[in-house]
Design an enzyme around this catalytic site. Structure first.
Site, PDB file in Angstrom:
ATOM      1  CB  ILE A  14      -0.950  -0.044   1.329  1.00  0.00           C
ATOM      2  CG1 ILE A  14      -2.164   1.136   1.044  1.00  0.00           C
ATOM      3  CG2 ILE A  14      -0.275   0.293   2.491  1.00  0.00           C
ATOM      4  CD1 ILE A  14      -2.895   0.734  -0.271  1.00  0.00           C
ATOM      5  CB  SER A  36       9.733  -0.995   6.829  1.00  0.00           C
ATOM      6  OG  SER A  36       9.211  -2.212   6.423  1.00  0.00           O
ATOM      7  NE  ARG A  37       8.215  -6.626  11.009  1.00  0.00           N
ATOM      8  CZ  ARG A  37       7.651  -7.704  11.438  1.00  0.00           C
ATOM      9  NH1 ARG A  37       7.805  -8.559  12.689  1.00  0.00           N
ATOM     10  NH2 ARG A  37       6.117  -7.654  11.044  1.00  0.00           N
ATOM     11  CE  LYS A  90      -8.297  -0.017   4.423  1.00  0.00           C
ATOM     12  NZ  LYS A  90      -8.704  -1.427   4.210  1.00  0.00           N
ATOM     13  CG  ASP A 168      -7.864  -4.933   5.201  1.00  0.00           C
ATOM     14  OD1 ASP A 168      -7.444  -4.176   6.151  1.00  0.00           O
ATOM     15  OD2 ASP A 168      -7.689  -4.931   4.273  1.00  0.00           O
TER      16      ASP A 168
END
Length: 308
Positions: A14, A36-37, A90, A168
């Site tokens: 996303i 970020s991992r 969201k 979702d």
């Protein structure tokens, strides 16, 4: 006001599809870091954790949190306590209580919190809201069906508790109907279908009403193949209204009256800049509250195991 120095946390699909292009075209922002991992963003400083990022780059003024909802609370709290404005993808969190806590913390810290609902910014949603306000609504049907294998391949977090499952995408529809209907609605019954091997539903059928007994129904399903369905259909005294394509197209009485290219994420970031400049927050929990109500009131039905 100079550009807002912003960072992204959670670099996944996303972010690459929506957040990065939207930020690149908005002069209100300067993207200066990411955490970020697994993923990275080229051309800026990248870190493995939000804590490391905020310590190394104190110039950050705002963060956009794009990791799964089960992990968002701790990251949001870390950012708010550091005095940063926070954009929540969201759904804004895994529970109502944690988002309410974040809203209180943002107020106490003097920073802005934005619970973003991108589907509310679909191009025909405002026109649908205006039309429904101008007539008497007789009934509303929501049909939101898509193929989870296409939109969420190998994303195990969505099937875990707190990942919301079919809600979702379904929460996008809920974000629209809670915005366009003239009165608040509430759930009267629901059936949630859970695969035998998953902790989140793959489908849901929900009945709603309001103080004037309006008939509202919703069908959410993640097993759709072929054409995907993101439609809201309202029967009204002024004719049938069809808001289709997730809010991209509006037809009344069979005639298309509004259709524009999608600009949801650019508009989200425009709104985020507005509330930062105004020194306020924008946290509407109505869509997430309906999801919570569906889990509270809904009857559980177990279906065959699902494998992606």
């Amino acid at each position: 006001m100079s550009s807002i120095k912003i960072a992204i946390v959670g670099v996944g699909k996303i972010v690459r599809d929506q957040h990065l292009p939207a930020l690149a075209k908005n002069a209100d922002y300067q993207l200066i870091a990411a955490a970020s991992r697994h993923g990275i963003v080229d051309g800026i400083d990248n870190f493995k954790s939000i804590e490391a990022m905020l310590e190394a780059v104190p110039a950050i003024e705002a963060v956009s949190l794009c990791m799964p909802p089960q992990y968002r609370y701790e990251a949001a709290r870390t950012a708010l306590e550091a005095g940063k404005h926070v954009f929540l993808e969201k759904p804004p969190g895994a529970t109502l209580s944690e988002v309410a806590d974040l809203e209180a913390l943002a107020a106490a810290s003097g920073v802005s919190l934005f619970a973003s609902w991108h589907s509310r910014y679909a191009p025909a949603v405002a026109a649908a809201k205006a039309f429904l306000a101008s007539t008497t609504i007789q009934s509303v049907r929501v049909i939101w069906k898509e193929d989870v294998r296409h939109w969420h391949p190998n994303q195990e977090w969505i099937w875990a508790a707190g990942g919301l499952g079919v809600f979702d995408p379904g929460i996008n529809a809920l974000s629209i109907i809670t915005h366009v209907l003239p009165r608040p609605i509430f759930i009267t019954s629901a059936t949630l279908e859970f695969p035998e091997n998953r902790d989140a539903p793959i489908a849901a059928t929900i009945a709603f009403s309001d103080a004037q007994k309006l008939d509202v129904s919703a069908e959410f399903d993640w097993r759709q193949t072929g054409k995907q369905s993101w439609d809201i259909i309202a029967e009204t005294e002024a004719g049938e209204m069809v808001l289709s394509g997730g809010g991209a197209k509006l037809a009344i009485g069979g005639k298309i009256v509004h259709e524009e290219p999608e600009q949801e994420y650019p508009m989200l970031y425009r709104r985020f800049a507005e509330i930062i400049k105004a020194g306020k927050s924008d946290v509407d929990l109505a869509p997430l509250r309906h999801v919570a109500d569906a889990f509270m009131l809904g009857r559980r039905k177990f279906v065959e195991a699902f494998y992606d």
